[in-house]
Design an enzyme around this catalytic site. Structure first.
Site, short mmCIF file in Angstrom:
data_model
loop_
_atom_site.label_atom_id
_atom_site.label_comp_id
_atom_site.label_asym_id
_atom_site.label_seq_id
_atom_site.Cartn_x
_atom_site.Cartn_y
_atom_site.Cartn_z
N HIS A 179 0.79 -1.18 0.02
CA HIS A 179 -0.06 0.14 -0.07
C HIS A 179 0.78 1.25 0.01
CE1 HIS A 179 -2.92 2.74 1.85
NE2 HIS A 179 -3.98 1.76 1.70
N LYS A 223 -10.86 -0.88 10.34
CA LYS A 223 -10.91 -1.89 9.34
C LYS A 223 -11.24 -3.10 10.14
CE LYS A 223 -8.16 -0.15 5.66
NZ LYS A 223 -6.76 -0.27 4.80
N GLN A 250 -4.93 -5.51 6.87
CA GLN A 250 -5.88 -6.42 6.54
C GLN A 250 -5.77 -7.66 7.12
OE1 GLN A 250 -8.17 -5.46 4.08
NE2 GLN A 250 -7.43 -3.61 3.54
N CYS A 298 -4.58 2.56 -3.65
CA CYS A 298 -3.39 3.18 -3.03
C CYS A 298 -2.31 1.96 -3.40
CB CYS A 298 -3.72 3.11 -1.53
SG CYS A 298 -4.88 4.36 -1.22
N ASP A 318 2.70 -4.63 7.94
CA ASP A 318 1.61 -3.86 7.83
C ASP A 318 0.45 -4.98 7.91
OD1 ASP A 318 -0.77 -2.72 6.61
OD2 ASP A 318 0.20 -1.88 5.06
C1 LIG Z 1 -5.88 0.50 4.67
C2 LIG Z 1 -4.62 0.12 4.42
C3 LIG Z 1 -3.38 0.65 4.76
C4 LIG Z 1 -3.56 2.28 5.28
O1 LIG Z 1 -4.78 2.37 6.46
P1 LIG Z 1 -4.98 3.63 6.86
O2 LIG Z 1 -6.08 3.40 7.96
O3 LIG Z 1 -5.43 4.56 5.77
O4 LIG Z 1 -4.05 4.28 7.90
C5 LIG Z 1 -2.16 0.46 4.74
N1 LIG Z 1 -1.86 -0.85 4.30
C6 LIG Z 1 -2.81 -1.60 3.96
C7 LIG Z 1 -2.66 -3.21 3.35
C8 LIG Z 1 -4.12 -1.21 4.00
O5 LIG Z 1 -5.12 -2.13 3.71
#
Ligand SMILES: *Cc1c(COP(=O)(O)O)cnc(C)c1O
Length: 410
Positions: free
Chosen positions: A127, A230, A207, A368, A204
């Protein structure tokens, strides 16, 4: 093994999510944009209202009753989250604004410990939040960014990753699960291999928690970042987990209230973890209600969630493959419940617009992950991302609506 899994009571779960029960353009809403943000259970909505109608006060400062109540609830939420992700202590669980904020914290603060020529490894499926902070760090400090390529199915080329590792590698920052492709990456293996050369690893996790249990001690990662919104919690709050010795070695990210031990004009000393990294009045309601979201998740059988979501994924993929001109983007062997696709001769945005008019909320565009779109040589995809409250019946409506949309466009 399968028959021991209790079936998820999806009807009951759906009754706990009020936003799911509405119409858009006169059609029942079908919410397939969970990769962008998830809907909230009633318990989280109630907790937000309760905080602002009963308990609102600033934390860590007040001598008065309300301030103590708010502080206790905020710290209790931290403990709930600590337990849920199995972090060794709650002081390693930092409240942030979200995944982006957590990654920026590490890039800025841990980044200050790096020097020119040090190497940072990311992957092609990251992302933008896990690309741009590292590019900024490389510009500031002269570090070098290396990017793990993917194969045509959307899986990391692990042999190339291994060839990148050396004593110059200081940090590996990769996503657990791709928001665009659904690929589940072998993060345990990545963490182990990176540690052999002494590199730190950031995962990260934006998800992951909504789909599976994660365990900080088992993973042994150095950092893990995710967003509240999320995982069925509020927006504007998230978590950065870090190993204690690593966090202790890092300078503060932002200066201000709460992060100090003592301030004088000659010299300021910093507070202990977690406060060292939590300058200023935080999103108090957000933190408390993220705790509520984890309580909700704790009551779910995550194996049943996984089985249900895998069933949705397999069903959606098999139905999509029957449509002429469809190309699935992201066909990894290990996938979570995300389907990204393009339809020959149509633009993702047009499909998304027509689906919306039929009540189906999907995401279109680059999600993104622009560099990833370049690799697949497409402008973007249509992405349907499922949560445990989605159903096969909804997928049927979506497929019918999709066929109708494609017919209108071709
Ligand atoms: C949504 C997402 C982000 C960013 O999250 P924010 O809530 O916008 O800070 C980063 N990495 C992944 C894989 C995402 O799905």
């Amino acid at each position: 093994m399968n028959e021991t899994i209790v079936k998820l009571d999806v009807e009951k779960i759906r009754s706990e999510f009020p936003t799911l029960h509405q119409e858009v353009y006169g059609k029942p809403l079908i919410y397939f944009d969970n990769g962008a943000t998830a809907q909230k259970p009633q318990s989280v909505i109630d907790a937000v209202a309760k905080y602002y109608s009963k308990d609102n006060a600033n934390i860590h400062r007040g001598v008065h009753h309300l301030s103590q109540v708010a502080t206790e609830q905020y710290e209790e939420a931290r403990k709930i989250i600590q337990k849920a992700i199995n972090a060794p202590t709650s002081e390693q669980v930092l409240f942030t604004k979200g995944t982006t904020d957590g990654i920026n914290l590490v890039a800025y603060s841990y980044g200050q410990l790096l020097k020119a020529g040090d190497e940072i490894i990311i992957s092609e499926m990251e992302h933008h939040s896990n690309i741009v902070p590292w590019q900024m760090l490389c510009e500031r400090q002269g570090c070098v960014l290396k990017v793990i390529p993917i194969n045509e199915k959307g899986e990391l080329k692990m042999d190339v990753f291994e060839s990148f590792l050396s004593d110059k590698t200081k940090l590996v920052s990769v996503t657990h699960i791709s928001n665009t492709l659904g690929t589940i990456n072998p993060i345990k293996e990545i963490i182990e291999k990176a540690h052999v050369v002494g590199a730190k690893v950031l995962i990260d996790g934006a998800q992951s928690i909504q789909h599976a249990k994660v365990d900080m001690q088992e993973l042994d990662c150095d950092f893990f970042a995710f967003s509240g919104h999320k995982v069925f919690g509020p927006t504007g709050v998230g978590i950065l987990y870090g190993k204690k010795e690593v966090l202790d070695s890092m300078p503060p990210y932002q200066g201000g209230g709460d992060m100090i031990a003592k301030v004088t004009f000659e010299k300021t000393t910093y507070n202990e973890l977690p406060h060292k990294f939590e300058a200023g009045t935080p999103n108090i309601a957000g933190g408390i209600c993220l705790g509520t979201a984890f309580e909700y998740l704790n009551n779910l059988d995550m194996e049943a969630v996984h089985a249900h979501e895998q069933e949705l994924l397999e069903y959606a993929e098999s139905e999509l493959k029957k449509i002429n001109g469809i190309r699935l983007i992201g066909t990894a062997d290990k996938k979570t419940s995300v389907v990204s696709f393009v339809v020959e001769g149509t633009h993702p945005f047009d499909i998304g617009t027509l689906l919306d008019k039929q009540g189906v909320a999907v995401r279109t565009g680059h999600h993104c992950t622009q560099p990833l779109m370049d690799i697949f040589q497409i402008p973007g995809t249509v992405r349907a991302s499922f949560a445990f409250y989605n159903t096969k019946e909804e997928i049927d409506v979506f497929i019918t609506a999709l066929k109708r949309s494609v017919n209108m466009l071709l």
